[in-house]
Design an enzyme around this catalytic site. Structure first.
Site, PDB file in Angstrom:
ATOM      1  N   ARG A 234       5.619   0.289  -6.955  1.00 30.46           N
ATOM      2  CA  ARG A 234       4.458   0.199  -7.840  1.00 30.46           C
ATOM      3  C   ARG A 234       4.944  -0.179  -9.238  1.00 30.46           C
ATOM      4  O   ARG A 234       5.972   0.331  -9.708  1.00 30.46           O
ATOM      5  CB  ARG A 234       3.698   1.532  -7.910  1.00 30.46           C
ATOM      6  CG  ARG A 234       2.811   1.832  -6.710  1.00 30.46           C
ATOM      7  CD  ARG A 234       1.613   0.890  -6.595  1.00 30.46           C
ATOM      8  NE  ARG A 234       0.776   1.167  -5.432  1.00 30.46           N
ATOM      9  CZ  ARG A 234       0.904   0.601  -4.234  1.00 30.46           C
ATOM     10  NH1 ARG A 234       1.850  -0.293  -4.018  1.00 30.46           N
ATOM     11  NH2 ARG A 234       0.082   0.905  -3.240  1.00 30.46           N
ATOM     12  N   GLU A 263      -0.355  -5.830 -13.270  1.00 32.25           N
ATOM     13  CA  GLU A 263      -0.756  -6.782 -12.226  1.00 32.25           C
ATOM     14  C   GLU A 263      -2.251  -6.751 -11.909  1.00 32.25           C
ATOM     15  O   GLU A 263      -2.802  -7.715 -11.354  1.00 32.25           O
ATOM     16  CB  GLU A 263       0.022  -6.514 -10.939  1.00 32.25           C
ATOM     17  CG  GLU A 263      -0.402  -5.251 -10.200  1.00 32.25           C
ATOM     18  CD  GLU A 263       0.358  -5.051  -8.890  1.00 32.25           C
ATOM     19  OE1 GLU A 263       1.591  -4.992  -8.914  1.00 32.25           O
ATOM     20  OE2 GLU A 263      -0.301  -4.945  -7.835  1.00 32.25           O
ATOM     21  N   HIS A 295       2.864  -9.092  -5.281  1.00 29.87           N
ATOM     22  CA  HIS A 295       2.503  -7.976  -4.389  1.00 29.87           C
ATOM     23  C   HIS A 295       2.285  -8.488  -2.960  1.00 29.87           C
ATOM     24  O   HIS A 295       1.232  -8.259  -2.357  1.00 29.87           O
ATOM     25  CB  HIS A 295       1.248  -7.263  -4.911  1.00 29.87           C
ATOM     26  CG  HIS A 295       1.237  -5.803  -4.531  1.00 29.87           C
ATOM     27  ND1 HIS A 295       0.880  -4.806  -5.398  1.00 29.87           N
ATOM     28  CD2 HIS A 295       1.544  -5.191  -3.367  1.00 29.87           C
ATOM     29  CE1 HIS A 295       0.955  -3.635  -4.779  1.00 29.87           C
ATOM     30  NE2 HIS A 295       1.362  -3.849  -3.548  1.00 29.87           N
TER      31      HIS A 295
END
Ligand code: NAI
Length: 330
Positions: A234, A263, A295
């Protein structure tokens, strides 16, 4: 059961379309990210299906609850984007997909390591331009080097298995000791020892309050000069500004990020015709020793199929009044 999907993308819709053949739910897909402005789209649905960058804060949860939504079905493992207390007060049940393919994320992690180490991203550009010079492409043998894995749960263990195959020495920092890691020859060490000894550090712990900005100016300072850092967990685990400073002063020799702390409003969308107003992102993406992916570590056919099946199975269990094993305790 009527289910509204937010942050929907074609590859995800296809996986759910195929999985739904066994469930026959009523599925509606919205491209929009779930946030206060879009939450009213959930009106009249029994459940919303959300992904990592959907914002399930108190305001969104209240709008959803007023619209009749009773279930939040996360099609991901992490739930740091959900206000659990607000959901509890609104009487909402939250289910998630705790594991879909740890190997998918682990393989992407090691892909980033190998690409950075052997400069494959640079070689790809050079050979397309008929530049066959090898200057600046020198890497190091992974064999015999030390990997430091922070968080050896499902994904951390899958990563350890691959790195063991490469012949790396394995250090792990995790409050929970797992026999499977010990069987691979991994040693459980303090964070300080891991920072001191690792040539490559990879993050696989969840983002919780106490590990926010786990990698920051003071922890970078404890690491070996030229260390490689990989984060597929993360974004909030790494202070990106401090990472830039550590790249500039040579402490960090290579950085691979599949996640980025800002993000939320960038990833999963094509922004190539827009001005991205994020100087940190621009700086990071300009370095030759930094690779950013958006991601996508989870993005394999197998993982998508597993995500779709587990999400719909979670909802089926709730629809039947059963106690779902993937329910998050609020
Ligand atoms: P897991 O729950 O199986 O393992 C997490 C491990 O981290 C546990 O062993 C836990 O004890 C350990 N841990 C917790 N706090 C820690 C700390 N402060 N320091 C060291 N270890 C700590 O989770 P899993 O499935 O391995 O996933 C890990 C993370 O990967 C998720 O939380 C998620 O954020 C991320 N992820 C990223 C994806 C991507 O596409 N980039 C896809 C799926 C997950």
């Amino acid at each position: 059961m009527k289910i509204a999907f937010f942050s929907s993308r074609p590859y995800m819709q296809q996986a759910f379309l195929e999985a739904n053949a066994a469930f026959d739910f009523d599925l509606t897909y919205f491209d929009a990210r779930l946030e206060p402005h879009t939450a009213s789209l959930g009106q009249g649905f029994d459940a919303v299906c959300a992904f990592v960058n959907d914002k399930l804060n108190a305001e969104v949860i209240s709008i959803l609850a007023r619209g009749g939504v009773r279930v939040i079905a996360l099609r991901c493992a992490g739930y740091n984007n959900v206000d659990l207390e607000a959901a509890r007060l609104a009487g909402m049940t939250i289910v998630r997909v705790p594991a879909y393919s740890p190997e998918a994320v682990a393989e992407h992690t090691v892909g980033l390591m190998l690409t950075l180490n052997r400069h494959i991203h640079k070689a790809y550009q050079r050979t397309r331009d008929a530049n066959f010079s090898l200057d600046g492409l020198v890497g190091f043998n992974m064999h015999g080097k030390t990997a430091g894995i922070i968080g050896a749960g499902k994904i951390g263990l899958a990563t350890l298995r691959i790195l063991h195959g490469l012949g790396m020495k394995l250090l792990v920092h995790d409050p929970v000791e797992r026999p499977e890691a010990l069987a691979l020859g991994a040693r459980y060490v303090s964070l300080e020892q891991l920072f001191r000894e690792a040539d490559v550090i990879s993050l696989h712990c969840p983002l919780l309050q106490d590990d926010y900005h786990l990698l920051n100016r003071s922890t970078f300072a404890q690491m070996k000069d030229g260390v490689m850092i990989i984060n597929t967990s993360r974004g909030g685990l790494v202070n990106a500004r401090d990472a830039i400073e550590a790249i500039n002063n040579g402490k960090v020799g290579a950085l691979g990020l599949d996640v980025y702390e800002e993000e939320e409003t960038l990833f999963f969308a094509d922004k190539s015709n827009e001005i991205v107003r994020d100087d940190t992102f621009h700086l990071l993406s300009a370095y030759p020793n930094v690779i950013l992916t958006g991601h996508q570590a989870f993005l394999t056919r197998e993982a998508l199929a597993a995500i779709a099946h587990t999400t719909l199975d979670n909802l089926q269990q709730l629809a039947k009044g059963q106690d779902c094993t993937n329910k998050i305790n609020q």
